[in-house]
Design a protein around this motif. Structure first.
Motif, mmCIF file in Angstrom:
data_model
loop_
_atom_site.group_PDB
_atom_site.id
_atom_site.type_symbol
_atom_site.label_atom_id
_atom_site.label_comp_id
_atom_site.label_asym_id
_atom_site.label_seq_id
_atom_site.Cartn_x
_atom_site.Cartn_y
_atom_site.Cartn_z
ATOM 1 N N ARG A 289 -7.145 -4.482 -5.737
ATOM 2 C CA ARG A 289 -6.732 -4.348 -4.337
ATOM 3 C C ARG A 289 -7.203 -5.555 -3.523
ATOM 4 N NH1 ARG A 289 -6.150 0.553 -1.093
ATOM 5 N NH2 ARG A 289 -7.036 1.700 -2.850
ATOM 6 N N TYR B 124 -0.675 3.591 -2.666
ATOM 7 C CA TYR B 124 -0.845 4.962 -2.185
ATOM 8 C C TYR B 124 -0.339 6.021 -3.174
ATOM 9 C CZ TYR B 124 -0.530 9.110 0.751
ATOM 10 O OH TYR B 124 -0.650 10.390 1.236
ATOM 11 N N THR C 113 0.827 -1.208 0.000
ATOM 12 C CA THR C 113 0.000 0.000 0.000
ATOM 13 C C THR C 113 0.864 1.262 0.000
ATOM 14 O OG1 THR C 113 -1.710 -1.194 1.239
ATOM 15 C CG2 THR C 113 -1.857 1.198 1.210
#
Length: 686
Positions: free
Chosen positions: A560, A545, A540
Motif C-alpha cells: 500500500r 477495499y 483503494t
C-alpha cells in the motif's frame, strides 16, 4: 490572505500539540476516523485531512500572494530589528538572533510537552506487566521507545521545509533557503538523536525480553522492524558526515552520502506505513516538487558568453539571460560543469544586477577548493576555448530588498566574501542613476590578503560600461591588504577575457516556470495533489477495499505504501512536466530572439587592462570609484572602532567572509554599545 494562512497554520500546530494527549487519543481521533474512514481513502484519509492538506493549502495560497505582490519593492518592517539582533554568536548554534532563539525554545518546549504527554498517556495504560510476561520496567521501556519515535516524527514534519529552494513558505516569512539551512541542520541533529535513541531502546528491550529475533521481522501489516533498521543505518551514515570538520574537509563525501536521504525516507515509509507517513508528508511533498523542477531545469545547457580571469585567481562567468527575467540582490545559483564533474553542484552568489544588465547574469568564483581549482586551470590554460558546457539551477533569492530600509549601510567582507555586496552596490547604482529615490550611504570594508585581490573592487562596476554617473551614489571603500606592506608590482598581472562560441542548443538563463513562476508553482502543487487523490481513491475503492475492507489487517502495508508513493511521484512528475513544457514554448521563442539580437562574440581574447592602470581611466564612473577607494597596506580593519563611530540613526551592518569575522561583527552589533547598529544576517554557508 496572510490572516487566513496564519489561522490555518495555528490550527495545524494545535493538532500537533493535542496529538499526544488522552483527549485526542480517546475523544478526537475516534470521531475523526469515523468521519474520514471512507472506502476511497481508508484510514489514511484522517491524516491526509488534518496534517497534509493544511500545509499544502497554505503553500498554494502563499503562491497566489507572492504572485500578486511580485515586482513591488517590499521591505520588511523595522519593528523586528531588535528581535533580529544576534544574541548568540558562538558554537554550537553559531549566530542566532533573538527571534530565532525564542522559536528554538518554543520548539524545544513542544518536544518536551509531546514526549511527557506521550509517556503519561502510555504509562497510564500499563497494568503491571500486562499479559506479556514482562517486568514493569521493560513494558515502560517499550512504551518510552515508541514515544521517542513519535517525537522524532514531529521533527521530521519540519525537516524539509528549510531545504526547499523554490518554496512559497519561506519567502512568506522573509526567509530564503540559504538563510534557513541552519534550521535544517539543527532539526537533523535532533531527529537523529531521537531516532537513534528509539532504535537503541528497542534493541535493549528485545535483548532483555529474549525477543532479539524481532530485529529480523518484516510484518505483512503494521510496523516493519527491518525497514526501520535500514532507515536508521542510512540516517546514521548521513549524520556521521554532517559535522563541520568532516563536511568542510571532505565535502564530496558529505554531499554523496547525503543522497542517502532517499533510502532513509523510503524505508521510513515502509517502517511506519503510508497512513502515518502522511503526518510528515507536506514538507517532503513540497521538497519533491522542488527537486523535480530542479531536475528539469538542470537538463538544459545555458549559454556562457565569456569568462573574465582576474589576477587574484578569480573568475567571473557571464551568462546570457532572458531580458524579462529579474531577480533581487543576494540571489544565488547552483552550477554544474560536466567536464569537471557530472555530479557536483556548487552554489555561487549572483554578482550582476538584472536592472543594470538585463540580458546577462554573472557569478564570481574564487579558486579555493579542488573543483574551483580545476575550473580556473581549465579556463586559464593557453589555447582556444570554444565553449564550456554549464548547467544551472536557480537563481534563488530573497523576495524583498531589506537593505533599502536603512539610512546607511556598512558592509564588511573578507576575501571573496565581497561577492554578495557587489550585487547590492550595483542595485544602488541603478537606483541612484535611474530612479529619483533616496538611497542609503554605503561604507564597504573589505580585507584582502594581497594587492592582486584589489581587482575584486573593479567588479563593482558592470563590464558592460552602461553606467554614466556615480555622483549620487554615496559610496566609500576601505580596502585592507593584510599580507603586504606596500603596493606590489602588478606588471604582468592582467585581467583576461575568454569568449565562448554558442551553439543552437544553448539557452539563456530563465526561470524554469516562466515569468509567472509563483502562479505555476501553486498550480503544480494543487493539481498534482488532486491527481494523486483521484488515483489513490480509485485504487483503494476498486482494488484494496474489496480485499481489506479498511481493517488494515489483510492487505500488505508495504505494498500500500509503495503504491501511494508511486502515485505521488507520478502526479508530481506529470503536473510539473506539463507546466515546464507549457512555459518552455515562450522561452524557446524568446531564446531565438536573444540569439538573433546578440552580436557575434569574438573568438580571441581582446585587449586586457591592469587594475587602476589601463582600463579607460577617462571613464567618469571608474574615476569616481577610484577616488572613493582608500587602500591600507599591512593592516587589518579595526571593526569595533569603525562600527561604533558610524554616523546615522539607522545603520544596517552586513558581513560576509570567514566565520571569525562574522562572529566579531555580530558580537559588536549585539553588545548594546551602539543602538543605531542593526545586524542584517546573510548566509551562503551551504
Amino acid at each position: 490572505m496572510k490572516l487566513v494562512m496564519g489561522l490555518v497554520f495555528v490550527g495545524w500546530l494545535m493538532i500537533w500539540i493535542m496529538v499526544p494527549t488522552s483527549t485526542y487519543k480517546y475523544n478526537w481521533l475516534p470521531k475523526l476516523r469515523a468521519n474520514t474512514n471512507s472506502t476511497y481513502f481508508g484510514r489514511q484519509g484522517t491524516n491526509m485531512l488534518i496534517f497534509t492538506f493544511p500545509i499544502l493549502f497554505i503553500s498554494v495560497l502563499a503562491c497566489i500572494y507572492l504572485h500578486l505582490v511580485k515586482g513591488s519593492s517590499r521591505i520588511q518592517s523595522r519593528r523586528l530589528a531588535v528581535w533580529k539582533r544576534p544574541v548568540i554568536v558562538r558554537w554550537p548554534l553559531g549566530m542566532v538572533s533573538g527571534i530565532e532563539l525564542s522559536f528554538c525554545f518554543m520548539f524545544l518546549a513542544l518536544l518536551i510537552w509531546s514526549y511527557s504527554m506521550y509517556l503519561s498517556v502510555g504509562f497510564s495504560s500499563l497494568h503491571g506487566a500486562a499479559n506479556k510476561g514482562e517486568k514493569l520496567w521493560q513494558s515502560k521501556l517499550d512504551s518510552a521507545a515508541v514515544r521517542l519515535g513519535l517525537v522524532g516524527n514531529l521533527c521530521c514534519a519540519f525537516l524539509f521545509f528549510p531545504v526547499t529552494r523554490l518554496s512559497s513558505l519561506l519567502p512568506l516569512i522573509g526567509l530564503t533557503s540559504e538563510s534557513s539551512i541552519k534550521y535544517h541542520v539543527w532539526l537533523g541533529h535532533v531527529v537523529m538523536i531521537l531516532f537513534t535513541s528509539h532504535g537503541i531502546c528497542y534493541a535493549v528491550y528485545w535483548a532483555t525480553t529474549n525477543k532479539i529475533d524481532e530485529m529480523l521481522k518484516w510484518n505483512n501489516t503494521g510496523v516493519s522492524n527491518v525497514a526501520g533498521e535500514i532507515a536508521l543505518v542510512a540516517g546514521l551514515v548521513m549524520w556521521a558526515t554532517t559535522f563541520p570538520r568532516i563536511r568542510r574537509t571532505m565535502f564530496e563525501l558529505f554531499f554523496y552520502t547525503h543522497q542517502l536521504y532517499i533510502l532513509f525516507l523510503f524505508f521510513y515509509l515502509l517502517h511506519v506505513g503510508i497512513a502515518y507517513f502522511f503526518s510528515i508528508l507536506p514538507g517532503i511533498y513540497l521538497f519533491m516538487v522542488d527537486r523535480f523542477l530542479r531536475f528539469l531545469q538542470s537538463r538544459t545547457t545555458v549559454r556562457l558568453i565569456s569568462a573574465r580571469l582576474l589576477p587574484s585567481e578569480t573568475v567571473e562567468l557571464n551568462f546570457s539571460k532572458s531580458p524579462g527575467f529579474s531577480y533581487n540582490p543576494l540571489s544565488s545559483v547552483f552550477i554544474n560543469v560536466p567536464s569537471i564533474s557530472s555530479l557536483q553542484w556548487h552554489p555561487f552568489t549572483v554578482s550582476s544586477n538584472s536592472n543594470l544588465e538585463p540580458d546577462k547574469l554573472s557569478i564570481i568564483i574564487k579558486k579555493e577548493g579542488s573543483w574551483t581549482q580545476k575550473l580556473y586551470q581549465k579556463l586559464s590554460s593557453p589555447g582556444p576555448h570554444d565553449r564550456l558546457d554549464v548547467s544551472i539551477e536557480g537563481p534563488y533569492g530573497p523576495t524583498s530588498m531589506n537593505f533599502l530600509r536603512y539610512d546607511s549601510l556598512i558592509m564588511v567582507s573578507g576575501g571573496s566574501g565581497i561577492t554578495p555586496f557587489i550585487s547590492i552596490i550595483r542595485e544602488l547604482i541603478h537606483r541612484s542613476t535611474t530612479l529619483d529615490s533616496p538611497n542609503p550611504s554605503v561604507l564597504l570594508v573589505c580585507a584582502f590578503k594581497t594587492s592582486a585581490d584589489l581587482t575584486m573592487i573593479d567588479l563593482l562596476l558592470p563590464a558592460s560600461g552602461n553606467v554614466s554617473d556615480l555622483s549620487r551614489l554615496k559610496l566609500r571603500v576601505e580596502a585592507f591588504i593584510t599580507r603586504e606592506k606596500a603596493p606590489a608590482d602588478n606588471a604582468g598581472k592582467i585581467i583576461r577575457t575568454v569568449w565562448f562560441k554558442p551553439i543552437p542548443s544553448d539557452v539563456p538563463i530563465a526561470p524554469v516556470l516562466g515569468p509567472n513562476s509563483w502562479f505555476w508553482l501553486g498550480a503544480i502543487v494543487s493539481s498534482s495533489f488532486v491527481v494523486f487523490l483521484v488515483l489513490i481513491g480509485i485504487l483503494t475503492r476498486y482494488y484494496i477495499y474489496p480485499i481489506d475492507h479498511n481493517t488494515n489487517a489483510i492487505y500488505s502495508t508495504s505494498a500500500r505504501s509503495v503504491l501511494n508513493l508511486l502515485f505521488i511521484c507520478f502526479s508530481i512528475a506529470a503536473a510539473a512536466s506539463a507546466a515546464v513544457l507549457w512555459n518552455k514554448r515562450g522561452s524557446t521563442m524568446e531564446a531565438k530572439q536573444v540569439q538573433n539580437i546578440d552580436a557575434p562574440t569574438p573568438t580571441t581574447t581582446p585587449s586586457s587592462w591592469f587594475y587602476n592602470a589601463e582600463r579607460e581611466l577617462e571613464s567618469v564612473p571608474l574615476e569616481s570609484l577610484i577616488k572613493a577607494t582608500n587602500v591600507h597596506y599591512g593592516a587589518r580593519p579595526e571593526l569595533k572602532k569603525m562600527l561604533l563611530e558610524s554616523d546615522g540613526r539607522n545603520v544596517g551592518v552586513m558581513v560576509s567572509g570567514p566565520s571569525k569575522m562574522r562572529h566579531e561583527v555580530a558580537a559588536i552589533c549585539s553588545s548594546g554599545l551602539a543602538d543605531n547598529l542593526h545586524f542584517e544576517s546573510i548566509s551562503f554557508s551551504w
